[in-house]
Enzyme design. Structure first.
Site: not given
Length: 295
Positions: A147, A171, A241, A244, A267, A276
């Site tokens: 990210r 994150k 992004h 990504r 994730h 995806y």
């Protein structure tokens, strides 16, 4: 008082990022302003699902998109759950709330073959520090799927040349180790050496820096990505992004399993990665239409 306690809770106990804390604060401030202007309440126990639904209707009338509405309601869910845990209220008013459905959008990608060809073209990037840094930004985003915030946080000490990996802080302050390809390893070595030769005043240990040696910032990365993606794509969206998404889609199209892609992307659950697969299905459909006589 209750709001301040909640903010302290997510900041210090849950250790949410400053960006996330600010978003929660903003959402709750907006909700409180709505209550004060429309249906004043003096204690959280007076708030019902009717207040929250009324706020949702107001936001949708103001043309706020469903995704933003859902995020704000998620903030309220977290806040009222905290108040229940603290014994401030006994019933969570968000329990009866259904959020609006968000239409699924396929991740925007660029053609990975065109992107790889551009990165291998020596005439595209200058050989000075700025050119090498720009190339490293594109290579890192496309080569690791990290990210924007993760890219900006990488320090030189996070790179393990012997193992061929880079450590990123994702994150919720979760660290993960991502492998880098041979070309990216060489580029990282060349860049760090050239960076030292610039003799910048602040001598930042942050990997990606500006032309003057200051820590890179989001706008700079957006400008770099937009500039080089414009060489190979006419689509409107040309953001970090997108690279990504391109990384994940390329892995899936070339046989990588979803769980591995999930770990590489950082994730929290597999459902976020499954988006995806829709890109891959669309790709198969286009191939079928081109190749099959009955299509």
């Amino acid at each position: 008082m209750f709001l301040e306690r909640f903010i302290q809770y997510i900041k210090f106990e849950k250790r949410y990022s400053p960006h996330t804390v600010a978003a929660y604060q903003s959402d709750l401030d907006q909700f409180i302003r709505f209550l004060q202007s429309d249906q004043p309440v003096t204690h959280p126990s007076e708030i019902t699902h009717h207040h929250i639904r009324s706020w949702m209707v107001t936001m949708m009338d103001d043309k706020i998109i469903a995704r933003s509405v859902n995020r704000k309601i998620a903030t309220l869910r977290k806040y009222f759950k905290f108040l229940v845990q603290e014994g401030v209220i006994t019933v969570n008013p968000t329990a009866k709330i259904n959020t609006p459905k968000i239409p699924k959008k396929l991740p925007v990608v660029v053609e990975d073959i065109k992107l790889a060809k551009m990165l291998d073209d020596d005439s595209v990037f200058n050989t000075d520090f700025k050119g090498l840094r720009d190339k490293l930004v594109i290579e890192l985003l496309f080569g690791t799927g990290i990210r924007l915030a993760e890219l900006l946080g990488i320090k030189e000490t996070d790179i393990n040349q012997y193992e061929g990996t880079v450590k990123v802080l994702g994150k919720r302050n979760k660290e993960r180790i991502i492998p880098v390809n041979t070309e990216l390893k060489r580029l990282l070595t060349d860049y760090v050496e050239l960076k030292k030769m610039q003799n910048f005043d602040n001598n930042s240990l942050i990997l990606i820096v500006t032309d003057k040696g200051a820590n890179a910032y989001p706008k700079l990365i957006y400008l770099i990505v937009h500039k080089y993606l414009s060489y190979i794509s006419t689509q409107n969206k040309k953001s970090p992004h997108v690279l990504r998404h391109t990384f994940a889609t390329a892995l899936l199209n070339n046989g990588a399993d979803l769980n591995s892609i999930k770990e590489l992307l950082g994730h929290a659950n597999l459902s976020a990665t499954q988006i995806y697969t829709h890109n891959s299905v669309e790709r198969l459909k286009s191939i079928y239409k081109l190749a099959h006589p009955k299509a």
